[in-house]
Design a protein around this motif. Structure first.
Motif, PDB file in Angstrom:
ATOM      1  N   GLN A   1      -7.721   7.337 -19.956  1.00 40.57           N
ATOM      2  CA  GLN A   1      -6.530   5.720 -19.769  1.00 40.57           C
ATOM      3  C   GLN A   1      -5.650   6.629 -18.040  1.00 40.57           C
ATOM      4  N   LEU A   2      -6.072   7.046 -17.517  1.00 44.02           N
ATOM      5  CA  LEU A   2      -5.127   7.809 -15.887  1.00 44.02           C
ATOM      6  C   LEU A   2      -6.218   7.470 -15.340  1.00 44.02           C
ATOM      7  N   LEU A   3      -7.484   7.796 -15.628  1.00 46.26           N
ATOM      8  CA  LEU A   3      -8.223   7.458 -14.704  1.00 46.26           C
ATOM      9  C   LEU A   3      -8.390   6.380 -14.420  1.00 46.26           C
ATOM     10  N   ILE A   4      -8.721   5.630 -15.679  1.00 38.35           N
ATOM     11  CA  ILE A   4      -9.395   4.275 -15.330  1.00 38.35           C
ATOM     12  C   ILE A   4      -7.910   3.612 -15.304  1.00 38.35           C
ATOM     13  N   VAL A   5      -6.710   3.686 -15.260  1.00 39.57           N
ATOM     14  CA  VAL A   5      -5.367   2.846 -14.661  1.00 39.57           C
ATOM     15  C   VAL A   5      -5.720   3.436 -13.540  1.00 39.57           C
ATOM     16  N   GLY A   6      -5.702   4.507 -13.162  1.00 38.06           N
ATOM     17  CA  GLY A   6      -5.416   4.382 -12.496  1.00 38.06           C
ATOM     18  C   GLY A   6      -6.249   4.438 -10.730  1.00 38.06           C
ATOM     19  N   LEU A   7      -8.118   3.979 -11.154  1.00 43.16           N
ATOM     20  CA  LEU A   7      -8.793   2.854 -10.813  1.00 43.16           C
ATOM     21  C   LEU A   7      -8.763   1.101 -10.280  1.00 43.16           C
ATOM     22  N   LEU A   8      -8.079   0.683 -11.344  1.00 46.06           N
ATOM     23  CA  LEU A   8      -7.733  -0.716 -11.067  1.00 46.06           C
ATOM     24  C   LEU A   8      -6.948  -0.338  -9.646  1.00 46.06           C
ATOM     25  N   PHE A   9      -5.875  -0.133 -10.079  1.00 46.49           N
ATOM     26  CA  PHE A   9      -5.007  -0.094  -8.469  1.00 46.49           C
ATOM     27  C   PHE A   9      -5.477   0.363  -7.375  1.00 46.49           C
ATOM     28  N   VAL A  10      -6.246   1.285  -7.110  1.00 42.81           N
ATOM     29  CA  VAL A  10      -6.874   2.357  -5.824  1.00 42.81           C
ATOM     30  C   VAL A  10      -8.114   1.420  -5.411  1.00 42.81           C
ATOM     31  N   LEU A  11      -9.346   1.243  -6.200  1.00 39.56           N
ATOM     32  CA  LEU A  11      -9.727   0.324  -5.716  1.00 39.56           C
ATOM     33  C   LEU A  11     -10.025  -0.945  -5.353  1.00 39.56           C
ATOM     34  N   PRO A  12      -9.103  -1.600  -5.715  1.00 36.37           N
ATOM     35  CA  PRO A  12      -9.060  -2.687  -4.752  1.00 36.37           C
ATOM     36  C   PRO A  12      -8.856  -2.646  -3.588  1.00 36.37           C
ATOM     37  N   THR A  13      -6.970  -1.558  -3.879  1.00 30.13           N
ATOM     38  CA  THR A  13      -6.177  -1.451  -2.374  1.00 30.13           C
ATOM     39  C   THR A  13      -7.327  -1.309  -1.161  1.00 30.13           C
ATOM     40  N   LEU A  14      -8.346  -0.364  -1.815  1.00 32.83           N
ATOM     41  CA  LEU A  14      -9.448   0.329  -0.468  1.00 32.83           C
ATOM     42  C   LEU A  14     -10.413  -0.486  -0.671  1.00 32.83           C
ATOM     43  N   ALA A  15     -10.925  -1.889  -1.605  1.00 36.58           N
ATOM     44  CA  ALA A  15     -11.497  -2.661  -1.015  1.00 36.58           C
ATOM     45  C   ALA A  15     -11.168  -3.771  -0.581  1.00 36.58           C
ATOM     46  N   ASP A  16     -11.873  -4.289  -0.092  1.00 40.51           N
ATOM     47  CA  ASP A  16     -12.347  -5.524   0.423  1.00 40.51           C
ATOM     48  C   ASP A  16     -12.420  -6.966  -0.153  1.00 40.51           C
ATOM     49  N   ASP A  17     -12.943  -6.900  -1.596  1.00 41.04           N
ATOM     50  CA  ASP A  17     -13.456  -8.060  -1.947  1.00 41.04           C
ATOM     51  C   ASP A  17     -12.624  -8.305  -3.489  1.00 41.04           C
ATOM     52  N   LEU A  18     -12.280  -7.223  -4.448  1.00 38.84           N
ATOM     53  CA  LEU A  18     -11.313  -6.711  -5.073  1.00 38.84           C
ATOM     54  C   LEU A  18     -10.127  -7.630  -5.343  1.00 38.84           C
ATOM     55  N   LEU A  19      -9.524  -7.713  -4.919  1.00 42.14           N
ATOM     56  CA  LEU A  19      -8.308  -8.964  -4.838  1.00 42.14           C
ATOM     57  C   LEU A  19      -7.784 -10.135  -3.979  1.00 42.14           C
ATOM     58  N   PRO A  20      -7.367 -10.787  -4.341  1.00 40.01           N
ATOM     59  CA  PRO A  20      -7.163 -12.379  -3.893  1.00 40.01           C
ATOM     60  C   PRO A  20      -7.877 -12.572  -2.408  1.00 40.01           C
ATOM     61  N   GLU A  21      -7.709 -13.657  -2.095  1.00 37.61           N
ATOM     62  CA  GLU A  21      -7.684 -13.461  -0.414  1.00 37.61           C
ATOM     63  C   GLU A  21      -6.609 -13.285   0.165  1.00 37.61           C
ATOM     64  N   TRP A  22      -5.335 -13.757  -0.107  1.00 36.69           N
ATOM     65  CA  TRP A  22      -4.037 -13.187   0.108  1.00 36.69           C
ATOM     66  C   TRP A  22      -4.270 -11.822   0.399  1.00 36.69           C
ATOM     67  N   ALA A  23      -4.926 -10.982  -0.229  1.00 30.92           N
ATOM     68  CA  ALA A  23      -4.116 -10.038   0.096  1.00 30.92           C
ATOM     69  C   ALA A  23      -5.093  -8.985   1.414  1.00 30.92           C
ATOM     70  N   THR A  24      -4.623  -9.421   2.187  1.00 30.80           N
ATOM     71  CA  THR A  24      -4.925  -9.162   3.308  1.00 30.80           C
ATOM     72  C   THR A  24      -4.816  -7.002   3.671  1.00 30.80           C
ATOM     73  N   PRO A  25      -5.645  -6.854   5.106  1.00 30.11           N
ATOM     74  CA  PRO A  25      -5.052  -5.519   4.928  1.00 30.11           C
ATOM     75  C   PRO A  25      -3.598  -5.158   4.765  1.00 30.11           C
TER      76      PRO A  25
END
Length: 334
Positions: free
Chosen positions: A170-194
């Motif tokens: 749970q800790l690994l998956i939930v942590g990755l659900l937040f961190v991966l989109p924050t550090l990637a470019d194409d996992l968040l909506p278009e409004w989530a600019t850098p």
């Protein structure tokens, strides 16, 4: 997860206290093997992966996971509540950041090749979009930490091998659900600019401090049946009271959350700079192509102007086109 520590904790225990934890070993080997396979597959396609991403994945991600499960934190997690809290904080925040810095999704795309769209389809599915939405992943993260220390979930996770495994996943998956989109470019909506992702990283660092503060300032024992609070553990605790142990647990949550906040912000900021640089290169290339197109259009437009002269010359007899005979026959015609 096999009972209390074998001996009292001291400074040397940070290096000498180790055990074989099946969950930590298996997860570490799976993460390591999968990443190594992707690296080899990507290299066969001519993709050279940055060394610093590999180092972050191995040291901060897999290395920290192995250390807090098989090292001293794992050995004393049932003896000291603050050790258990430190393990929860590291697996939930530090390890996901290390794994995300390795950019496994982009590496997977590179390994599969440009014609394979399975990763892109999975990333753009409704389920993934919903789970990685900043508000959803943020609430899952905070709610999970609160459930560990303010419900019997934490006590069951310490005592039960099965529940403890569920907790780590749970800790690994939930942590990755937040961190991966924050550090990637194409996992968040278009409004989530850098800049927006930088703000989200800052907000997460601030919000992660709340569970630690609540645990630290609690007036009652949150996990009264914690194994380390039993009389059998008194000889191993070095005189540390249960109340102080709980305060230290809140301090461990707070310290890990705040210590990872700055590196997280730095990582997001670096991605911001890299994104701006890539956008600038793309803009320059587009301008160069437009300039080249205009130059070619101007050349094609100017070329017909010389046409009539060339046509007249082409219509002349061959003996007038030859410089050696032009004067002779030209004068004769005159």
């Amino acid at each position: 997860m096999n009972g209390l520590a074998p001996e009292p904790f001291d400074v040397s225990s940070w290096l000498t206290a180790w055990r074989f934890d099946i969950v930590g070993v298996v997860l570490s080997l799976l993460l390591l093997g999968a990443y190594a396979w992707l690296l080899v597959a990507a290299r066969r396609r001519g993709v050279h992966w940055p060394w610093w991403r590999v180092a972050a994945y191995l040291v901060i991600g897999v290395g920290m996971l192995f250390y807090v499960t098989c090292g001293p934190v794992g050995v004393y997690r049932q003896t000291f509540l603050w050790m258990f809290a430190a393990q929860v904080a590291v697996i939930g925040t530090v390890v996901p950041m290390g794994l995300a810095l390795g950019d496994p999704l982009r590496l997977l795309s590179a390994a599969l090749g440009p014609d394979d769209t399975r990763v892109e389809r999975a990333v753009r599915s409704r389920v993934v979009r919903a789970l990685t939405f900043p508000l959803v992943s943020f609430l899952l993260d905070i709610a999970g930490i609160m459930a560990i220390f303010f419900t019997p979930y934490g006590e069951h996770a310490v005592r039960s091998e099965l529940v403890g495994t569920v907790l780590i996943l749970q800790l690994l998956i939930v942590g990755l659900l937040f961190v991966l989109p924050t550090l990637a470019d194409d996992l968040l909506p278009e409004w989530a600019t850098p800049p927006v992702r930088t703000f989200l990283a800052f907000l997460d660092g601030v919000a992660d401090a709340f569970p630690g503060i609540l645990v630290m300032t609690a007036n009652s024992m949150l996990l009264p049946h914690f194994p380390g609070f039993s009389p059998a553990a008194d000889a191993l605790r070095g005189g540390l009271s249960h109340t102080m142990d709980q305060k230290y647990a809140g301090g461990a949550l707070l310290a890990v959350a705040e210590s990872i906040g700055v590196p997280m912000l730095a990582a997001v900021f670096i991605e911001w700079i890299r994104s701006d640089a890539a956008e600038a290169r793309a803009t320059d290339a587009e301008l160069d192509r437009a300039e080249q197109h205009r130059a070619e259009s101007a050349h094609r437009t100017a070329a017909p102007e010389a046409g009539p002269a060339n046509d007249d010359k082409a219509e002349q007899p061959w003996w007038l086109s030859d410089p050696r005979l032009a004067d002779r026959f030209g004068n004769r015609d005159d």
